[in-house]
Design an enzyme around this catalytic site. Sequence first.
Site, PDB file in Angstrom:
ATOM      1  N   ASP A  81       0.817  -1.224   0.000  1.00 45.77           N
ATOM      2  CA  ASP A  81       0.000   0.000   0.000  1.00 45.77           C
ATOM      3  C   ASP A  81       0.845   1.266   0.000  1.00 45.77           C
ATOM      4  O   ASP A  81       0.302   2.370  -0.107  1.00 45.77           O
ATOM      5  CB  ASP A  81      -0.970   0.004   1.184  1.00 45.77           C
ATOM      6  CG  ASP A  81      -0.292  -0.127   2.532  1.00 45.77           C
ATOM      7  OD1 ASP A  81       0.612  -0.968   2.664  1.00 45.77           O
ATOM      8  OD2 ASP A  81      -0.675   0.605   3.475  1.00 45.77           O
ATOM      9  N   ASP A 133       4.222   3.846   8.775  1.00 46.52           N
ATOM     10  CA  ASP A 133       3.909   2.680   9.601  1.00 46.52           C
ATOM     11  C   ASP A 133       4.942   2.404  10.697  1.00 46.52           C
ATOM     12  O   ASP A 133       6.110   2.120  10.417  1.00 46.52           O
ATOM     13  CB  ASP A 133       3.783   1.449   8.712  1.00 46.52           C
ATOM     14  CG  ASP A 133       2.629   1.571   7.731  1.00 46.52           C
ATOM     15  OD1 ASP A 133       2.180   2.700   7.489  1.00 46.52           O
ATOM     16  OD2 ASP A 133       2.183   0.534   7.206  1.00 46.52           O
TER      17      ASP A 133
END
EC number: 3.1.26.11
Length: 309
Positions: A67, A212
């Site tokens: 992603d 992340d």
Amino acid sequence: MEIQFLGTSAGQPSKSRNVSCTALKLLDELNEVWLFDVGEATQHQILKTNIRPRKVTRIFISHTHGDHIFGLPGFLSSRSFQGDGGPLTIYGPAGIEQFVQTSLKVSRTRVSYPIKYVVLKEDGLIFENNLFAVYTARLDHRVPSFGFRVVEKPRPGELLMDKVAEYNVPNGPLLGQLKAGKTITLSDGQKLDGRDFLGKERPGRVVTIIYDTRPTENIGKLADHADVLVHESTFNGDEEKMAHRYFHSTCLDAARIARDRHVRKLYLTHISARYTGKAGKELEHEARKIFKHTRLANDLDSFEITLRG
């Protein structure tokens, strides 16, 4: 300097959010645009903005989850197809060059410009020119993941026009040189040091991008006194245990960093698809209880980053 969010969803796109990409527009400073992560369909998002692919000169990849990188081959191909694209540098963890080159090879795509790859291995400086420096540090995710700190170098102070008037410096090139801090020679032979005619140096702007990760000390180091902190906010505060178990952060984690590191503005991104509509705004409201200068980023939102003072 302007920041624009091209994708703000976590993991997969939702009806209202594309996957991760943030653009830092440095058009006034360098006539360039830098991208941070390039999720799937980033090039389609760019069509909805005033960003020209040929202006993108640097791409910073935080980690190699799909992603955050699946939009790279398509963007690189379109940048070539549109022509006039100069050299491009991609900064990312080990594997990013293999991913790009394999994608281009299998699809028989040929780009018309050189691509340089800089593999992120250690914390520290990864880019510097006369106006900016970019630093990286390892984060805490399931795969090697890096955060980024973009630092604008201090700007010269304002030209002290009252003092300039005392020496009858004429308008034109000499005045411009003086403003740049250079030494000039007047028609009567007198030399003036430009540094004596400038006010106090102004600090440059700092932008920190954190994708992340679960909480780790390096986030604070990258975010310290940043003008803008873009921080992943995959979950709300009630889901802290799950967030950390899956190597992600909550909106409260982001807010605490912003508060403790004296950030000017916090933008929440990388939002789970479970938080739509009012649930999404709740992330913002929750974070604002800790750090009031928080804003939930939405796709295509664009914000100017002003100088301090």
